[in-house]
Design an enzyme around this catalytic site. Structure first.
Site, PDB file in Angstrom:
ATOM      1  N   ASP A  52      15.163  11.738  -4.066  1.00 25.61           N
ATOM      2  CA  ASP A  52      14.069  11.694  -3.111  1.00 25.61           C
ATOM      3  C   ASP A  52      14.570  11.878  -1.681  1.00 25.61           C
ATOM      4  O   ASP A  52      13.859  12.394  -0.819  1.00 25.61           O
ATOM      5  CB  ASP A  52      13.299  10.378  -3.254  1.00 25.61           C
ATOM      6  CG  ASP A  52      12.385  10.389  -4.490  1.00 25.61           C
ATOM      7  OD1 ASP A  52      12.174  11.475  -5.062  1.00 25.61           O
ATOM      8  OD2 ASP A  52      11.894   9.312  -4.865  1.00 25.61           O
ATOM      9  N   ASP A 156      12.157  -9.570  10.799  1.00 26.56           N
ATOM     10  CA  ASP A 156      13.201  -8.555  10.797  1.00 26.56           C
ATOM     11  C   ASP A 156      12.697  -7.196  11.249  1.00 26.56           C
ATOM     12  O   ASP A 156      13.510  -6.301  11.502  1.00 26.56           O
ATOM     13  CB  ASP A 156      13.803  -8.418   9.388  1.00 26.56           C
ATOM     14  CG  ASP A 156      14.791  -9.531   9.079  1.00 26.56           C
ATOM     15  OD1 ASP A 156      15.001 -10.383   9.951  1.00 26.56           O
ATOM     16  OD2 ASP A 156      15.358  -9.542   7.973  1.00 26.56           O
ATOM     17  N   ALA A 170       8.850   0.237   1.676  1.00 23.33           N
ATOM     18  CA  ALA A 170       7.703  -0.655   1.866  1.00 23.33           C
ATOM     19  C   ALA A 170       7.424  -1.493   0.619  1.00 23.33           C
ATOM     20  O   ALA A 170       7.008  -2.654   0.717  1.00 23.33           O
ATOM     21  CB  ALA A 170       6.460   0.154   2.249  1.00 23.33           C
TER      22      ALA A 170
END
Lengths: 282, 282, 282, 282
Positions: A52, A156, A170
């Protein structure tokens, strides 16, 4: 230069197709080399061979043109590189014969605007990530959509992901999966200090603004599809919106988005049946 | 019959406004009573006094008509009932004078189709929930969108939520927040057996189908905005799609969706600053 | 030098108590200064004034001695700094009069062993954090307990937390709360690539080993209570075990661990009642 | 009566071992039948053939005795039933020859005390689950440990799990994995209304009390290892503590707890390497 690329180039050239490569080691392929910036203008189809990550790279080359992308993985199915090397040649012939499905994917435009007016800009197929890089400190930042204040976050950092990116970083940070046809963007806080600071899905037509707050000595790196765009500081701001153009993906005709999810996430019938057996009494 | 309702009715009647109540105890209010089914036809505005549960009830009354809803809470801000009782009368006057914001919200239509052709149908403003009600057993079910197989799930059930419902039960089960302007629906598995069985956000234009699998003795209850629609069995199927009409909500002009989120989820500036203090060294 | 510290020093000196400060600006306090390394030997009680970060710093000073710690916060309750400034003087007098509760907390010893035999060592009251600091890359690492292989992880890193640290960074990353009396340690993966890579709670008597795998070019920083200990590379390894000594905390007699949790996490009766109201219908 | 059981019984009888079965259909096995309640007194080893559910059932038979349990699964590895049918006979011979590892597991005692003094009591190897069974309503309940108030919860219920149960239902609800040697219990709220209502790990020496609050019309079912113990109402209370005795598990000598986790949770080296490939660029 990988074996699949060599086989692929030979197969295409045998059909009289002009093969251009972005890679500099072109001798083995007996193919034409062009620099990255010229590929999209010269090609009718960009084939990315790898994972990817390679597809993200190819998406940067194709962005802004109408040239579609086809992804061939190297051994394991990707979310984006969805043609297996073993099927590569027949699938490609099928596609060249016009049998394929084509879809477009939302891309994001990130603009990091510095105090002195300098603007760093890049396109993302997966995500724009704002992240602290300093041991033992949280970063505090404010989010706005179309000028409207959402929240002040501590933690963070933040991921702003497209539907395509919703199954990448995500997802590891607790974000939902978003069907690629939805014109939406998800804001996923990274390890937020406040437990109620949850992912928010918004229309992609809205402009997102991120600013640091309060601490002059802190900064956060802005990364676009994994590549650093620069640093967000107390005096700069980051704007993220839908890019003007979308990227086109080519799939074999039997492609199914949910089929890819099932394969990548260990979903599906067989999985369930085995589990049912685990818990059943006799 | 609550104090705010009495004050509200009196205030409206004093302005010559015809007050209709769905509640049967109308004497105190000196107002007209109509059965639930006739309210939407007779009213220009439905005011719900209570919590978000009352708003869900009022949404069922208003569904299919153009009559908008206004929500007055009883002591604590709701996601939907966003006028505080202390401000109730001046806010209402403002709204009657034409100063308000109006938005529409997606509703879902759930159809439970039994083996014999019987159909149970209801509209949801928040969610359609499929849930096992049997000790120590998981329920196994399949999901499809527009006829395309998504996944076979094992666990306690599934929530199909609108953006409005994304901050209700779905949020407790790990779902994302969805901005109400997005035409999307989220599928949130309830306590899924497989850890990679994550929430999926899809366009609301797609029809969702849920079926049980494999175990003839299991069933799952289908609840629409918290009210039982019936039982999903091995021979029945549940279809969920966007309802033909949307519900209209009236807000005071200063209404902000993110302001409600900040208040309900303890977000925002002040919260962050206190937390920053916790971790700072001197 | 903060107002509370000045008031505190004056109050103690007025009782004939010898006040030592680690801070160099001692003039205002009319107190004795000692360097950090000598504080534990010279003092009978260490009072930290600040937030939880100050308490972590004080714990490093007290570690290995029997000198207990008392934490006074500056305006907002901490998990560790649990005396409010407004109550500071009477609480302190109560404690000096012998009315207090004393508990001990587990500390961890982290040892980063480099290829050349160099060892970097430090004690942690909260946590040892292994974290990648490179844009767009995951770190791959293996975990072992007492020599037994647990898992190979991909993601942003790993937190090894004490019960005390379970309510700090580990909580933001999905870890459980651990009651401080439990001799346990929790391993919490940070944004793991694999969704089934979940927190594991193990006995504190076991030695944890962390090593990077596979990619010669990656490294991860090791931070102990927020302070960098060094870098984990492909040729070094990190060992984490219970420290030989525990830290002693002094609390006012009415101290309750769960009371602190309720306050910090917005738990408890009142919270629940307000929420019940939100969802109840009339 | 399954094929593996027939093979197993024949294999044992051929060695002159007295085979007792709890199942009533004993003819095929040519074995002695005893009712459940007498099995533990008569046997030296209980072999459960099935899934983890069968092991939970066997644990109830063995509880309070010293008779150890051995679990043989039917086709897929369980957390508890860790001998594969293909290896069954040689593994069993090895175990009968004294080559095995033995470990003990914590069990919980649940006591549901009704208003009239009636007590319902049962032992759990996995978990005690308090769960609402009513559409569209949350249950509100208070938790205490050793008489000390922890929190008031709203949601679908609560799981109190042993380390053994931490990889069962509790894991689906967001609980951590707990190493079985740790004398600990985890309280995992089920779909909690408050997002900061997180799992808490406590020493198993503490007594947990759960009571409903406030709503006379609500009740929650109490299930022990998936079997209903009764209903928690506003006037009853539930006490959970470590059982006086532990259960003994027999494993083949090469048994490794983390090996089981890796297999069941798709962890480990191979998994990671494939994933690394997905994201790497060429």
């Amino acid at each position: 230069m990988s074996e699949p690329m060599i086989a692929l180039a030979a197969h295409l050239k045998a059909q009289g197709i002009d093969v251009i490569v972005s890679d500099e080691v072109t001798l083995k392929l007996n193919a034409r080399h062009l620099p990255d910036a010229e590929i999209a203008n010269a090609a009718d189809l960009i084939i990315a061979v790898g994972g990817d990550g390679t597809m993200l790279h190819a998406a940067r080359l194709a962005a802004g043109s109408d040239v579609p992308l086809l992804g061939i993985n190297r051994g394991r199915l990707g979310f984006l590189a969805d043609v297996m090397p073993a099927d590569m040649l027949p699938k490609l012939d099928q596609i060249l014969a016009g049998e394929f499905s084509r879809e477009t994917r939302l891309m994001l435009k990130a603009r990091l605007i510095e105090n002195d007016g300098n603007i760093h800009e890049a396109l993302a197929l997966n995500d724009v990530v704002i992240q602290r890089w300093e041991t033992g400190r949280m970063v505090d930042f404010e989010t706005r959509v179309d000028g409207c204040y959402i929240n002040t976050h501590s933690g963070d950092g933040l991921i702003v992901a497209t539907p395509t990116g919703s199954t990448a970083y995500a997802l590891s940070c607790g974000g939902p999966i978003i069907e690629p046809r939805l014109d939406a963007v998800v804001l996923v806080p990274i390890c937020p200090h406040t437990l109620s600071d949850r992912p928010i899905v918004i229309p992609s037509s809205q402009e997102i603004e991120v600013r640091l707050v309060d601490r002059a000595d802190l900064q956060a790196e802005v990364a676009v599809d994994g590549h650093s765009l620069g640093w967000l500081t107390e005096t700069s701001r980051l704007l993220i919106s839908a890019a003007d153009t979308r990227i086109s993906l080519i799939h074999p005709p039997e492609y199914e988005y949910y089929g890819i999810l099932r394969s990548k996430l260990h979903w599906g019938r067989n999985n369930r049946m085995r589990q049912a057996m685990d818990l059943d009494e006799d």
